[in-house]
Motif scaffolding. Structure first.
Motif, PDB file in Angstrom:
ATOM      1  N   GLY A  78       0.806  -1.208   0.000  1.00 42.89           N
ATOM      2  CA  GLY A  78       0.000   0.000   0.000  1.00 42.89           C
ATOM      3  C   GLY A  78       0.845   1.267   0.000  1.00 42.89           C
ATOM      4  N   SER A  79       0.151   2.417  -0.012  1.00 42.24           N
ATOM      5  CA  SER A  79       0.826   3.721  -0.022  1.00 42.24           C
ATOM      6  C   SER A  79       1.801   3.826   1.145  1.00 42.24           C
ATOM      7  CB  SER A  79      -0.197   4.850   0.127  1.00 42.24           C
ATOM      8  OG  SER A  79      -0.905   5.026  -1.061  1.00 42.24           O
ATOM      9  N   GLY A  80       3.043   4.138   0.827  1.00 42.76           N
ATOM     10  CA  GLY A  80       4.063   4.312   1.855  1.00 42.76           C
ATOM     11  C   GLY A  80       4.587   2.994   2.398  1.00 42.76           C
ATOM     12  N   PHE A 131      -2.465  -0.076  -8.608  1.00 44.43           N
ATOM     13  CA  PHE A 131      -3.200   0.809  -9.515  1.00 44.43           C
ATOM     14  C   PHE A 131      -4.544   1.171  -8.882  1.00 44.43           C
ATOM     15  CE2 PHE A 131      -0.613  -2.176 -12.052  1.00 44.43           C
ATOM     16  CZ  PHE A 131       0.392  -1.263 -12.363  1.00 44.43           C
ATOM     17  N   HIS A 132      -4.890   2.435  -9.018  1.00 41.66           N
ATOM     18  CA  HIS A 132      -6.131   2.931  -8.414  1.00 41.66           C
ATOM     19  C   HIS A 132      -7.088   3.415  -9.506  1.00 41.66           C
ATOM     20  CE1 HIS A 132      -2.839   3.556  -5.487  1.00 41.66           C
ATOM     21  NE2 HIS A 132      -3.734   3.257  -4.565  1.00 41.66           N
ATOM     22  N   TYR A 133      -8.354   3.337  -9.182  1.00 43.52           N
ATOM     23  CA  TYR A 133      -9.407   3.784 -10.098  1.00 43.52           C
ATOM     24  C   TYR A 133      -9.221   5.268 -10.445  1.00 43.52           C
ATOM     25  CZ  TYR A 133     -14.203   4.117 -11.866  1.00 43.52           C
ATOM     26  OH  TYR A 133     -15.312   4.287 -12.634  1.00 43.52           O
ATOM     27  N   TYR A 134      -8.851   6.075  -9.431  1.00 42.69           N
ATOM     28  CA  TYR A 134      -8.763   7.524  -9.664  1.00 42.69           C
ATOM     29  C   TYR A 134      -7.599   7.898 -10.586  1.00 42.69           C
ATOM     30  CZ  TYR A 134      -5.189   7.335  -5.954  1.00 42.69           C
ATOM     31  OH  TYR A 134      -4.090   7.016  -5.207  1.00 42.69           O
ATOM     32  N   GLU A 135      -6.685   6.946 -10.833  1.00 44.93           N
ATOM     33  CA  GLU A 135      -5.594   7.222 -11.775  1.00 44.93           C
ATOM     34  C   GLU A 135      -6.104   7.162 -13.213  1.00 44.93           C
ATOM     35  OE1 GLU A 135      -1.609   5.336 -10.682  1.00 44.93           O
ATOM     36  OE2 GLU A 135      -2.978   4.267  -9.355  1.00 44.93           O
ATOM     37  N   ASN A 161      -2.806  -1.800   2.717  1.00 48.25           N
ATOM     38  CA  ASN A 161      -3.167  -0.449   2.261  1.00 48.25           C
ATOM     39  C   ASN A 161      -3.004   0.550   3.393  1.00 48.25           C
ATOM     40  OD1 ASN A 161      -5.747  -0.162   3.808  1.00 48.25           O
ATOM     41  ND2 ASN A 161      -6.399  -1.859   2.494  1.00 48.25           N
ATOM     42  N   ALA A 162      -2.998   1.813   3.010  1.00 44.00           N
ATOM     43  CA  ALA A 162      -3.067   2.915   3.964  1.00 44.00           C
ATOM     44  C   ALA A 162      -4.527   3.328   4.015  1.00 44.00           C
ATOM     45  CB  ALA A 162      -2.215   4.068   3.468  1.00 44.00           C
ATOM     46  N   ALA A 163      -5.029   3.613   5.200  1.00 38.70           N
ATOM     47  CA  ALA A 163      -6.455   3.948   5.294  1.00 38.70           C
ATOM     48  C   ALA A 163      -6.698   4.942   6.414  1.00 38.70           C
ATOM     49  CB  ALA A 163      -7.268   2.670   5.538  1.00 38.70           C
ATOM     50  N   ASN A 245     -10.326  12.560  -4.151  1.00 39.22           N
ATOM     51  CA  ASN A 245     -10.563  13.440  -3.006  1.00 39.22           C
ATOM     52  C   ASN A 245     -10.829  12.590  -1.764  1.00 39.22           C
ATOM     53  OD1 ASN A 245     -13.146  13.017  -4.668  1.00 39.22           O
ATOM     54  ND2 ASN A 245     -13.937  13.465  -2.626  1.00 39.22           N
ATOM     55  N   TYR A 246     -10.416  13.118  -0.628  1.00 34.98           N
ATOM     56  CA  TYR A 246     -10.789  12.481   0.631  1.00 34.98           C
ATOM     57  C   TYR A 246     -12.269  12.817   0.903  1.00 34.98           C
ATOM     58  CZ  TYR A 246      -5.761  11.776   1.231  1.00 34.98           C
ATOM     59  OH  TYR A 246      -4.456  11.390   1.063  1.00 34.98           O
ATOM     60  N   GLU A 247     -12.803  12.262   1.976  1.00 34.95           N
ATOM     61  CA  GLU A 247     -14.242  12.293   2.211  1.00 34.95           C
ATOM     62  C   GLU A 247     -14.678  13.568   2.935  1.00 34.95           C
ATOM     63  OE1 GLU A 247     -12.092   9.873   3.409  1.00 34.95           O
ATOM     64  OE2 GLU A 247     -12.282   8.789   1.525  1.00 34.95           O
ATOM     65  N   MET A 265      -8.953   3.829  -0.834  1.00 31.33           N
ATOM     66  CA  MET A 265      -9.313   3.928  -2.258  1.00 31.33           C
ATOM     67  C   MET A 265      -8.750   2.735  -3.036  1.00 31.33           C
ATOM     68  SD  MET A 265      -8.292   7.950  -2.635  1.00 31.33           S
ATOM     69  CE  MET A 265      -8.632   9.091  -1.289  1.00 31.33           C
ATOM     70  N   SER A 266      -8.693   1.584  -2.389  1.00 29.44           N
ATOM     71  CA  SER A 266      -8.094   0.426  -3.074  1.00 29.44           C
ATOM     72  C   SER A 266      -8.624  -0.879  -2.481  1.00 29.44           C
ATOM     73  CB  SER A 266      -6.571   0.473  -2.924  1.00 29.44           C
ATOM     74  OG  SER A 266      -6.187   0.212  -1.582  1.00 29.44           O
ATOM     75  N   THR A 267      -7.938  -1.936  -2.764  1.00 30.96           N
ATOM     76  CA  THR A 267      -8.033  -3.265  -2.117  1.00 30.96           C
ATOM     77  C   THR A 267      -9.316  -4.050  -2.410  1.00 30.96           C
ATOM     78  OG1 THR A 267      -6.593  -2.455  -0.343  1.00 30.96           O
ATOM     79  CG2 THR A 267      -7.802  -4.486   0.124  1.00 30.96           C
ATOM     80  N   ASN A 303      -4.230  14.200   4.331  1.00 33.70           N
ATOM     81  CA  ASN A 303      -3.363  14.581   3.203  1.00 33.70           C
ATOM     82  C   ASN A 303      -2.382  13.459   2.914  1.00 33.70           C
ATOM     83  OD1 ASN A 303      -0.499  15.386   4.298  1.00 33.70           O
ATOM     84  ND2 ASN A 303      -2.002  16.115   5.796  1.00 33.70           N
ATOM     85  N   HIS A 304      -2.011  13.361   1.644  1.00 36.59           N
ATOM     86  CA  HIS A 304      -1.235  12.193   1.195  1.00 36.59           C
ATOM     87  C   HIS A 304       0.193  12.182   1.763  1.00 36.59           C
ATOM     88  CE1 HIS A 304      -0.597   8.633  -1.159  1.00 36.59           C
ATOM     89  NE2 HIS A 304       0.403   9.179  -1.834  1.00 36.59           N
ATOM     90  N   GLU A 305       0.741  13.381   2.034  1.00 34.30           N
ATOM     91  CA  GLU A 305       2.102  13.431   2.608  1.00 34.30           C
ATOM     92  C   GLU A 305       2.098  12.714   3.962  1.00 34.30           C
ATOM     93  OE1 GLU A 305       0.560  16.266   1.323  1.00 34.30           O
ATOM     94  OE2 GLU A 305       1.672  15.810  -0.516  1.00 34.30           O
TER      95      GLU A 305
HETATM   96  O1  R1P Z   1      -4.798   2.123  -0.721  1.00 34.44           O
HETATM   97  P1  R1P Z   1      -3.402   2.601  -0.883  1.00 34.44           P
HETATM   98  O2  R1P Z   1      -2.847   2.310  -2.213  1.00 34.44           O
HETATM   99  O3  R1P Z   1      -2.529   2.102   0.237  1.00 34.44           O
HETATM  100  O4  R1P Z   1      -3.412   4.202  -0.767  1.00 34.44           O
HETATM  101  C1  R1P Z   1      -4.292   5.015  -0.007  1.00 34.44           C
HETATM  102  O5  R1P Z   1      -3.624   6.254   0.143  1.00 34.44           O
HETATM  103  C2  R1P Z   1      -3.972   7.142  -0.943  1.00 34.44           C
HETATM  104  C3  R1P Z   1      -4.532   8.396  -0.356  1.00 34.44           C
HETATM  105  O6  R1P Z   1      -3.643   9.010   0.504  1.00 34.44           O
HETATM  106  C4  R1P Z   1      -5.037   6.425  -1.753  1.00 34.44           C
HETATM  107  O7  R1P Z   1      -4.463   5.851  -2.884  1.00 34.44           O
HETATM  108  C5  R1P Z   1      -5.541   5.384  -0.783  1.00 34.44           C
HETATM  109  O8  R1P Z   1      -6.113   4.278  -1.428  1.00 34.44           O
END
Ligand code: R1P
Length: 336
Positions: A78-80, A131-135, A161-163, A245-247, A265-267, A303-305
């Motif tokens: 997942g992210s990070g 890969f994500h839908y929003y891409e 994943n990151a959530a 976008n976040y919620e 946004m995945s999994t 935020n994604h950072e």
């Molecule tokens: O689900 P992964 O890929 O871990 O990433 C999560 O983090 C991102 C948002 O910060 C989004 O892509 C969300 O799905």
């Protein structure tokens, strides 16, 4: 030894064929280059990108022909959490851009390579970037690598994943073992299994009541206790929204009311695809942020950072946790 497989070692690049699934053909199920909208006279149906069994097999063979590693376990980082794949030894690394017919990662925190290697002494293949839908990728394309894992020989999928945490018991940095999901995008009629079904992957109507293997959930909680992180590891329900976008606060309140513990946004579509082709699934979320259920707490906007930073800060614990689960799964596979 670490090998990076380059494009010039690729003998065949299979071009996707544009094809309308309602125009016949043996499976009526051929990969498409991009979304194709049929007009009203064609049935007013919007087709998603789908990868045929043959194209998935070609990708699987491309990889298998270039590595001697034969994994039974596929991992999605997942992210990070991509550094999970950096823990692998004796690796063979495939950049996505060099794998025929593979999409590329466009999100920070998703490097974009398939890493074959050993976690401990267990052979695995790990997606360092999903890969994500929003891409802009359809759900079938987002989930296609899961089918490739199956065709490489995997029997198990570990999705991470990151959530955002909705459950008030969750702290940033905690792990939520996924007990179940709510397929919100599925409610809206969007599924990675949309389109003609190819029974070589699985049945038209796959059940999802036991999507996440109960035995591995139990095992993971036992491992967490052994690692003395039992109080940081929870069990819960995940949902995937389309993003990017976040919620809103109202959306988050609604999700919480629905019994959802973590949002991302995945999994979900990867797991639906994995269960369709009979892979056993274990998944966990790293809680990278607490969701705002209150309009006054404006300083804690997601935020994604922050998401990527928390992932990096917790990479060691997530890697250890994953390594131990991989070992248990592998021991069980060997004893079968
Ligand atoms: O689900 P992964 O890929 O871990 O990433 C999560 O983090 C991102 C948002 O910060 C989004 O892509 C969300 O799905």
């Amino acid at each position: 030894m670490t090998g990076t497989i380059t494009a010039d070692q690729s003998p065949v690049i299979v071009k996707h064929t544009k094809h309308r699934t309602n125009s016949g053909g043996s499976t009526g199920y051929i990969a498409q280059e991009q979304n194709e909208t049929l007009d009203a006279s064609d049935g007013a149906h919007v087709l998603e990108e789908a990868y045929s069994y043959e194209v998935c097999k070609e990708i699987a063979d491309y990889l298998s022909e270039r590595t001697a590693i034969r994994p039974k376990i596929g991992i999605i980082c997942g992210s990070g959490l991509g550094s999970l794949a950096d823990e692998l030894t004796n690796t063979d690394i495939f950049e996505y851009e060099n794998i025929p017919n593979f999409p590329v990662s466009t999100v920070e925190g998703h490097v974009g390579r398939m890493v074959f290697g050993y976690l401990g002494d267990v052979p695995v293949m790990a997606m360092q970037g999903r890969f994500h839908y929003y891409e802009g990728y359809g759900l079938a394309k987002c989930s296609m690598p899961v089918r490739v894992m199956k065709l490489v020989g995997c029997t198990h999928l570990i999705a991470t994943n990151a959530a955002g945490g909705l459950n008030h018991k969750f702290k940033v940095g905690d792990i939520m073992v996924v007990r179940d999901h709510v397929n919100m995008m599925g409610f809206a009629g969007n599924s990675p299994l949309q389109g003609p079904n190819d029974p070589r992957f699985g049945p038209r109507f796959p059940p999802m009541t036991r999507a996440y293997d109960a035995h591995y959930i139990k095992t993971a909680k036992k491992i967490a206790k052994e690692m003395k992180i039992g109080s940081d590891v929870h069990e819960g329900v995940y949902t995937c929204l389309g993003g990017p976008n976040y919620e809103t606060v109202a959306e988050l309140r609604m999700l919480k009311t629905l019994g959802i513990d973590a949002v991302g946004m995945s999994t979900v579509h990867e797991v639906v695809t994995a269960r369709h082709c009979d892979l056993k699934v274990f998944a966990f979320s790293l809680i990278t942020n607490k969701c705002s259920l209150d309009y006054d707490s404006s300083d804690d906007d997601a935020n994604h950072e922050e998401v990527v930073t928390v992932g990096k800060n917790r990479q060691h614990i997530c890697a250890q946790f994953t390594r131990r689960i991989v070992q248990v799964i592998s021991d069980e596979i060997s004893n079968q």
